[in-house]
Design a protein around this motif. Structure first.
Motif, PDB file in Angstrom:
ATOM      1  N   SER A  98      -3.058  -6.052  21.520  1.00  0.00           N
ATOM      2  CA  SER A  98      -2.652  -6.252  20.223  1.00  0.00           C
ATOM      3  C   SER A  98      -2.822  -4.744  19.513  1.00  0.00           C
ATOM      4  O   SER A  98      -3.977  -4.203  19.619  1.00  0.00           O
ATOM      5  N   SER A 112       0.935  -2.670   9.787  1.00  0.00           N
ATOM      6  CA  SER A 112       1.601  -3.622  10.821  1.00  0.00           C
ATOM      7  C   SER A 112       0.941  -3.735  12.214  1.00  0.00           C
ATOM      8  O   SER A 112       0.262  -3.064  12.533  1.00  0.00           O
ATOM      9  N   ILE A 114       1.322  -5.315  16.277  1.00  0.00           N
ATOM     10  CA  ILE A 114       2.101  -6.170  17.443  1.00  0.00           C
ATOM     11  C   ILE A 114       1.340  -6.516  18.476  1.00  0.00           C
ATOM     12  O   ILE A 114       0.410  -5.910  18.659  1.00  0.00           O
ATOM     13  N   ILE A 129       1.854 -15.137  21.899  1.00  0.00           N
ATOM     14  CA  ILE A 129       2.578 -14.034  21.137  1.00  0.00           C
ATOM     15  C   ILE A 129       3.616 -14.595  20.471  1.00  0.00           C
ATOM     16  O   ILE A 129       3.675 -14.112  19.306  1.00  0.00           O
ATOM     17  N   GLU A 130       4.517 -15.471  20.942  1.00  0.00           N
ATOM     18  CA  GLU A 130       5.802 -15.981  20.264  1.00  0.00           C
ATOM     19  C   GLU A 130       5.152 -16.663  19.311  1.00  0.00           C
ATOM     20  O   GLU A 130       5.778 -16.769  18.061  1.00  0.00           O
ATOM     21  N   GLU A 133       4.327 -14.574  16.404  1.00  0.00           N
ATOM     22  CA  GLU A 133       5.268 -13.822  15.718  1.00  0.00           C
ATOM     23  C   GLU A 133       6.006 -15.029  14.769  1.00  0.00           C
ATOM     24  O   GLU A 133       6.581 -14.852  13.580  1.00  0.00           O
ATOM     25  N   ARG A 134       6.116 -16.169  15.143  1.00  0.00           N
ATOM     26  CA  ARG A 134       6.872 -17.485  14.373  1.00  0.00           C
ATOM     27  C   ARG A 134       5.801 -17.776  13.168  1.00  0.00           C
ATOM     28  O   ARG A 134       6.397 -17.922  12.231  1.00  0.00           O
ATOM     29  N   LEU A 136       3.911 -15.519  11.720  1.00  0.00           N
ATOM     30  CA  LEU A 136       4.355 -14.467  10.689  1.00  0.00           C
ATOM     31  C   LEU A 136       5.755 -14.704  10.053  1.00  0.00           C
ATOM     32  O   LEU A 136       5.736 -14.475   8.798  1.00  0.00           O
ATOM     33  N   ALA A 137       6.707 -14.862  10.817  1.00  0.00           N
ATOM     34  CA  ALA A 137       7.896 -15.214  10.141  1.00  0.00           C
ATOM     35  C   ALA A 137       8.160 -16.463   9.072  1.00  0.00           C
ATOM     36  O   ALA A 137       8.590 -16.215   8.061  1.00  0.00           O
ATOM     37  N   GLU A 207      -0.534 -11.176   8.199  1.00  0.00           N
ATOM     38  CA  GLU A 207      -1.057 -11.135   9.588  1.00  0.00           C
ATOM     39  C   GLU A 207      -1.749 -12.333  10.036  1.00  0.00           C
ATOM     40  O   GLU A 207      -2.994 -12.340  10.234  1.00  0.00           O
ATOM     41  N   ALA A 238      -0.270 -10.509  14.706  1.00  0.00           N
ATOM     42  CA  ALA A 238       1.222  -9.989  14.227  1.00  0.00           C
ATOM     43  C   ALA A 238       0.982  -9.649  12.859  1.00  0.00           C
ATOM     44  O   ALA A 238       0.496 -10.567  12.149  1.00  0.00           O
ATOM     45  N   HIS A 240       3.175  -7.738   9.364  1.00  0.00           N
ATOM     46  CA  HIS A 240       4.211  -6.883   8.530  1.00  0.00           C
ATOM     47  C   HIS A 240       3.759  -6.657   6.954  1.00  0.00           C
ATOM     48  O   HIS A 240       3.084  -7.624   6.624  1.00  0.00           O
TER      49      HIS A 240
END
Length: 255
Positions: A98, A112, A114, A129-130, A133-134, A136-137, A207, A238, A240
């Motif tokens: 990370s 930010s 990743i 990880i997915e 990211e989900r 975060l979305a 985050e 994750a 943004h």
């Protein structure tokens, strides 16, 4: 106090966010088996230098820290959740990494993060990880005028808990603007409809952090900075920087 940014200020923060995105992209590209974390930090430094940007991480020392942070990225590997200090450690096949990076440009900050794998990925790491990211979305999707901070927290937490993952208590996102850390705090778990109302001009670093074992416990490593899972399980992160606008959430650190 929460500073509401003007549309012009948000545009300026977008320029800063693009530098952060470029740095993370360059670090990800350079992250191969045998490359050291210090070498990845130098990759990010070069991107910041090329853009005429400064690092809000370098020299940062909050109240809990024993020493100023010595790098421009946080590099957290495997069981490290966040705040990992880049060292001479060389990446190994299957590592989960990370990277968190910030920039300051024109008086505005961007932040930010990743997570990715190096070499042959473990399926469990890919799912972890997915999920980050989900989450975060989902948090970004809830960052709309008329919602509240609790709606973002609930959206993130629901994704993480449904997947069976842990969430380190007490760590989450934050407001961002002229400084990297501003009000309000943005928890990664909470009740919908609670907390500060979201208004046009608020800018947040959202985050999620997830722990594979489903347990929430963590501890500080001997360096006083790195937070590690208590049970040695892997973690992902994750992030943004996101502006809340009347037209919907605007990701300022898009890559």
């Amino acid at each position: 106090m929460v500073e509401l940014k003007t549309d012009t200020s948000i545009d300026a923060m977008y320029e800063t966010g693009q530098v952060v995105g470029q740095a993370l992209t360059a670090v990800h590209k350079a992250a191969e088996v045998g490359v050291s974390l210090l070498e990845l930090d130098e990759v990010a430094r070069e991107v910041l230098r090329g853009a005429g940007a400064a690092s809000p991480f370098l020299g940062y020392r909050p109240s809990f820290a024993p020493t100023p942070f010595p790098a421009v990225i946080c590099a957290s590997v495997n069981d490290a959740i966040v705040h990992g200090i880049p060292t001479g450690y060389r990446l190994r096949d299957g590592d989960l990494v990370s990277i968190d990076c910030g920039a300051e440009l024109g008086g505005w900050a961007g932040d930010s993060a990743i997570s990715f794998t190096v070499g042959r990925a473990r399926p469990a790491d890919v799912r972890l990880i997915e999920t980050a990211e989900r989450a975060l979305a989902a948090g970004i999707g809830a960052a709309v005028v008329g919602n509240r901070i609790g709606d973002i927290a609930h959206a993130i937490g629901s994704v993480c808990r449904t997947a069976g993952y842990g969430i380190p208590d007490g760590f989450g996102g934050h407001g961002i603007g002229r400084k990297m850390h501003e009000d309000p705090g943005v928890p990664n778990e909470g009740r919908p409809g609670r907390g500060m109302p979201l208004r046009h001009g608020m800018v947040l670093a959202i985050e999620p952090m997830v722990i594979a074992s489903g347990r929430d416990g963590y501890h500080a490593a001997p360096d006083g900075w790195t937070l590690c899972t208590n049970d040695g399980s892997r973690a992902a992160h994750a992030e943004h920087t996101v502006a809340i606008t009347d037209a919907g959430p605007r990701i300022l650190t898009a890559r």
